[in-house]
Design a protein around this motif. Structure first.
Motif: not given
Length: 292
Positions: A64-75
Motif C-alpha cells: 500500500n506504499y504511495q510515496g514519491v520519495g524517501n523522507p527518511f534519508r533527511n528526517a
C-alpha cells in the motif's frame, strides 16, 4: 473588498480540489485490505533508497506504499521522537517512522481520506504499533498543540495541497523549536504555460515550482532550508513480475483513465518538466518576537 472576494473564491476552489482528492483516495482506502504486489512495492522502495530494515519495518503493508520519495534519508528520526506524518495515506511511512522512533517515541499520521485513515488505524491496532491516525487538513487543522513535534515527514501528499504556504505555516506551528521537516514532493521545473496546448492532470496542476519552495520556507521562519534534488528523476522501469496489479484494488489512475485522459502526455519527457525533491528545514531553536 475585491481582494477579500478573490480570497473567498480561491478558498472555494481549494475546497473543491480537496474534496476531489478525498473522494479519489477514499476509493483507494476501500480496497486497501486486498493483497497487492509486494515485489512491485519492494522494488519501488528499494529504488527510492529505503533500507532493507525500513522495508522490513513496512512488512506486508508495503504493497500500500504511495510515496514519491524517501523522507527518511533527511528526517534523522531519533529514538523517543514525536513524529508527524502529514498526508499519511495508508500508513506505510508512519510504520517505518515508528520503527525509527522506537517504543518510547510516538507517531501521528494525518490524512484527508477517512477510508485511508480507517484502514491505517486498523492495521496499526493489529500490528500493536505506537501510531495513531486522524483525519485532518494539513492547511487548517492539524490536531496537535503548538510546538509538540520533533520531526514532520510527508511523502507525496504535499503535491496536492492547494495552498502550500498555509500548509507549511501549520506544520511550523506544531514543530518544537529545533524541530525538522523532510517533505518529499514533486515540483515543476519549467512553467506549464510553456506547454499549454496540453491538458494537465489535476495533480500536475497542483505541483509547486521548485524555485518557489526555499523562499516560501524562509519567509515563514524556517532555517537551514535545503531543496534536496539528489534523487529527482521521474521515471523508473519495473521488471515484468513487478508490473502485475490486483484488478480488484482501486487505484488513483486506472488503466482506462490513463488511456482516456493521459495518452497525449506519452510524448512529454517528464524529466524535463518535473523533479522529485525533498524539502528539508528546521525551526529555529530560539524564537525572536516580531518586536525585536
Amino acid at each position: 473588498e475585491d481582494d477579500d472576494d478573490d480570497d473567498e473564491d480561491d478558498d472555494e476552489d481549494d475546497d473543491a480540489v480537496k474534496e476531489e482528492t478525498k473522494q479519489a483516495y477514499d476509493k483507494v482506502g476501500e480496497t486497501a485490505h486486498l493483497e497487492g504486489n509486494l515485489k512491485r512495492a519492494h522494488a519501488i522502495m528499494n529504488y527510492l533508497g529505503y533500507t532493507r530494515e525500513e522495508i522490513d519495518a513496512a512488512g506486508k503493508d508495503a504493497y500500500n506504499y504511495q510515496g514519491v520519495g524517501n523522507p527518511f534519508r533527511n528526517a534523522g528520526i531519533q529514538k523517543g521522537d514525536v513524529v508527524l506524518d502529514v498526508g499519511c495515506g495508508l500508513g506505510i511511512d508512519s510504520f517505518v517512522a515508528s520503527h525509527h522512533a522506537g517504543p518510547n517515541g510516538r507517531v501521528v499520521g494525518v490524512d484527508v481520506s477517512h477510508k485511508q485513515v480507517e484502514h491505517a488505524q486498523h492495521r496499526a491496532d493489529l500490528r500493536n504499533a505506537n501510531v495513531r491516525f486522524a483525519c485532518a487538513d494539513m492547511e487548517r487543522e492539524l490536531p496537535l498543540p503548538d510546538e509538540c513535534v520533533d520531526v514532520v515527514i510527508s511523502n507525496g501528499a504535499f503535491c496536492l495541497a492547494p495552498n502550500k504556504e498555509r500548509a507549511l505555516a501549520e506544520i511550523y506551528r506544531v514543530l518544537k523549536p529545533g524541530g525538522r521537516i523532510a517533505i518529499c514532493t514533486t515540483t515543476t521545473i519549467q512553467p506549464q504555460q510553456s506547454m499549454e496546448h496540453f491538458e494537465w492532470p489535476i495533480c500536475i496542476q497542483m505541483f509547486a515550482a521548485k524555485d518557489t519552495l526555499a523562499p516560501m520556507c524562509e519567509k515563514l521562519g524556517y532555517e537551514n532550508v535545503v531543496i534536496d534534488d539528489s534523487d529527482s528523476t521521474m521515471t523508473y522501469e519495473l521488471k515484468e513480475e513487478e508490473l502485475t496489479l490486483n484488478p480488484n484494488r482501486n487505484r488513483i489512475h486506472n488503466k482506462q483513465d490513463e488511456e482516456a485522459n493521459y495518452k497525449h502526455l506519452e510524448s512529454v519527457d517528464m524529466d524535463q518538466l518535473c523533479e522529485r525533491v525533498c524539502i528539508v528545514a528546521t525551526k529555529p531553536k530560539t524564537q525572536t518576537s516580531a518586536s525585536e
